[in-house]
Design an enzyme around this catalytic site. Structure first.
Site, PDB file in Angstrom:
ATOM      1  N   GLY A 111       0.747  -1.241   0.000  1.00  0.00           N
ATOM      2  CA  GLY A 111       0.000   0.000   0.000  1.00  0.00           C
ATOM      3  C   GLY A 111       0.772   1.283   0.000  1.00  0.00           C
ATOM      4  N   SER A 112       1.121   1.875  -1.145  1.00  0.00           N
ATOM      5  CA  SER A 112       1.393   3.308  -1.087  1.00  0.00           C
ATOM      6  C   SER A 112       0.045   3.978  -0.899  1.00  0.00           C
ATOM      7  CB  SER A 112       2.023   3.818  -2.370  1.00  0.00           C
ATOM      8  OG  SER A 112       1.830   5.211  -2.452  1.00  0.00           O
ATOM      9  N   SER A 113       0.028   5.033  -0.070  1.00  0.00           N
ATOM     10  CA  SER A 113      -1.255   5.681   0.207  1.00  0.00           C
ATOM     11  C   SER A 113      -1.750   6.457  -1.009  1.00  0.00           C
ATOM     12  CB  SER A 113      -1.139   6.587   1.425  1.00  0.00           C
ATOM     13  OG  SER A 113      -0.089   7.492   1.253  1.00  0.00           O
ATOM     14  N   SER A 114      -0.938   6.617  -2.052  1.00  0.00           N
ATOM     15  CA  SER A 114      -1.424   7.268  -3.267  1.00  0.00           C
ATOM     16  C   SER A 114      -2.223   6.305  -4.135  1.00  0.00           C
ATOM     17  CB  SER A 114      -0.263   7.862  -4.064  1.00  0.00           C
ATOM     18  OG  SER A 114       0.368   8.874  -3.309  1.00  0.00           O
ATOM     19  N   GLY A 115      -2.379   5.064  -3.681  1.00  0.00           N
ATOM     20  CA  GLY A 115      -3.203   4.091  -4.412  1.00  0.00           C
ATOM     21  C   GLY A 115      -4.635   4.576  -4.598  1.00  0.00           C
TER      22      GLY A 115
END
Lengths: 418, 140
Positions: free
Chosen positions: B64-68
């Site tokens: 999970g990059s939070s830009s997903g």
């Protein structure tokens, strides 16, 4: 979900705050939170352009009259607003990226545009609940400041800022902040921890070793704030680390027993030079030997502090860079260093000072791929996939010498001898 | 089989005979999926170059990059999102892309839950139908 009267009032009040509250409540439900927690500040990562949809969402919030309800700083955008023409986004994307950044200002957030807001005056107190985005900022906020935040992703960060609420779960709960894993660094020579390069190497290793679990590190002495910043950034990019403790250093770990809540560690992982050497090797994707040509050098992820820019100035001395050296920082550092003339000296010697953005989130590096030298664990992690450049991970001195010579310069160090 | 609905999304109709794309390795939406084409971009993945658009996308492991959230929202906005996303466990990052997509009034896929071990029952390329209640049927 158990909402208080203020929270129900926002939902029923319509407009941008109601939209933000709906998003927050629905996300809280997915996260399994039973209620929300008041927050004191926010740091927003959603101002980085990934496509037109993010701009349209931010503009919808603005049209509906949304305003941030707590002090809010902004992470990098896709443009350097102070140095027009530095980023090579195509005109349509550049225009949408600009509209996105302006939408967040219109909602009342501060134009900090930095991934190191904690060095731009945004320092919540230990124990405060906040809602921060951007993985390195989250790791620093939790670990070094002792404030409480989860890794708030795009859209949830701004919805938390507008409503002054976050889902009560994860690292907002004291029991989830206790260390579970002990990293025992006693087998590593103390001298190793004197050099800055030790910390991104340790961070990259830590992220892989513990993932999202909370670890406490023992036996690395007393790292500086900039060293902890580098440690957290590398750990957050290699393994989603949101909180780590350094025993005797960070606020929630004055002693081993306090860090672990008087419980024994679930696991003890011994650290040695061999593991650190492997971690260092894993940060490079290009196999370049000393003396071979390089194409560019980038430092400053997280953004360089004033101290780090002064060190760059001192180490570069009167020499000029023969390859591009990008130094990414925030406008707060530019402002702080203006009286000393540091930035002007750096520019005169061929350093490109980048603010408001950085070289792995928007096109700044010279076109066409090549070999990039960096001392940042985070740049090393993201540059290959985001920019097409291969990476050589090196110390700050090695970065500067390589930029001056145009070829890779490597110094002997403890890891090369293992 | 009956799947737990993590977020219902805003599909225009029940999902009928969407091709299953069963990912073999972990995926991060940011850096792993092109937001402008819906194609998988991780050269280390066996599924590199395949498109997730219109598929019933089965994900056993999410990184999970939070830009997903932003990448999924952009796919939704461009009409390039999967028809449905099936995860091993609830994930707030992808859910946010769908939640915001719904708020914007865009057609947004449901996110459902199916344990990684049970996902092995679905063969890649099978035709998958999913009702709004989460009832899943498939044919080879």
């Amino acid at each position: 979900m158990d909402l208080d009267s203020y929270e129900r009032g926002l939902l029923e009040g319509g407009g941008g705050a109601a939209l933000a509250m709906r998003v927050l409540v629905e996300s809280a439900r997915v996260l399994g939170a039973k209620r929300l927690v008041p927050i004191r500040s926010a740091h927003i990562d959603s101002c980085l352009y990934h496509g037109d949809s993010g701009t349209l969402f931010a503009e919808r919030l603005v049209e509906l009259g949304a305003r941030v309800a707590v002090p809010t700083t902004l992470n990098v955008g896709a443009l350097d607003l102070l140095h027009a023409g530095l980023t090579r986004l195509e005109p349509a994307a550049s225009s949408m990226a600009h509209r996105l950044m302006m939408s967040y200002l219109a909602m009342g957030a501060r134009p900090t545009w930095t991934c190191a807001p904690y060095q731009a005056g945004h320092r919540p107190r230990a124990g405060e609940d906040v809602a921060w985005g951007e993985s390195n900022a989250v790791a620093f906020c939790n670990s070094v400041l002792g404030a409480r935040t989860n890794r708030y992703g795009d859209f949830l960060d701004i919805c938390a800022a507008i409503t002054a609420r976050a889902p009560l779960t994860g690292l907002h709960l004291p029991e989830n902040r206790l260390a579970r894993i002990l990293i025992d660094a006693s087998a590593v020579p103390k001298s190793f921890w004197r050099d800055d390069i030790a910390y991104p190497i340790l961070g990259a290793w830590l992220g892989r070793a513990v993932g999202q679990q909370v670890a406490a590190i023992e036996g690395i002495g007393h790292p500086t704030e900039d060293q902890l910043k580098a440690l957290g950034a590398a750990a957050a990019s290699s393994g989603s680390v949101g909180l780590f403790h350094v025993i005797g250093v960070t606020p929630e770990a004055p002693s081993r027993s306090i860090a672990f809540g008087n419980l024994p560690p679930k696991k003890i992982i011994p650290l040695n030079l061999g593991a650190l050497a492997a971690s260092r090797a894993g940060l490079s994707t290009a196999s370049r030997s000393a003396g071979e040509p390089i194409d560019a050098v980038a430092i400053g992820s997280p953004h360089l502090s004033s101290d780090e820019l002064r060190t760059l100035d001192r180490l570069l001395g009167a020499r000029r860079c023969s390859k591009p050296l990008y130094a990414c920082t925030g406008r707060h550092a530019l402002e702080a260093l203006r009286p000393e003339g540091v930035i002007e000296r750096l520019r005169n010697r061929g350093v490109t000072v980048v603010v408001d953005t950085c070289v792995v989130v928007t096109p700044v590096l010279p076109e066409g791929a090549g070999v990039l030298v960096t001392n940042s664990g985070k740049f090393a992690h993201y540059a290959p996939q985001n920019t097409g450049y291969d990476v050589v991970f090196a110390s700050l001195i090695e970065c500067i010498e390589s930029a001056v010579r145009g070829t890779l310069h490597l110094e002997p160090d403890a890891l090369h001898e293992t | 089989m009956r799947l737990e609905v993590i977020v219902p999304g805003r599909p225009d109709e029940d999902i009928e005979r969407a091709p299953a794309l069963v990912l073999t390795g972990p995926i991060s939406f940011w850096g792993g999926v092109s937001p402008v084409s819906g194609v998988l971009t991780d050269p280390r993945s066996r599924d590199h170059h395949r498109s997730i658009s219109g598929t019933a996308l089965f994900i056993r492991e999410l990184r999970g990059s939070s830009s997903g959230s932003s990448v999924l929202l952009e796919l939704i906005y461009r009409g390039l999102a999967p028809a449905a996303i099936v995860l091993d466990s609830p994930d707030a990052i992808l859910a946010l892309g769908v939640i915001v997509g719904c708020e914007m009034g865009w057609k947004s896929p449901p996110i459902l839950r199916l344990a990684a071990a049970e996902q092995e029952l679905i063969s890649d390329g099978a035709r998958v139908s999913i009702s709004r209640e989460g009832q899943l049927t498939f044919e080879l």
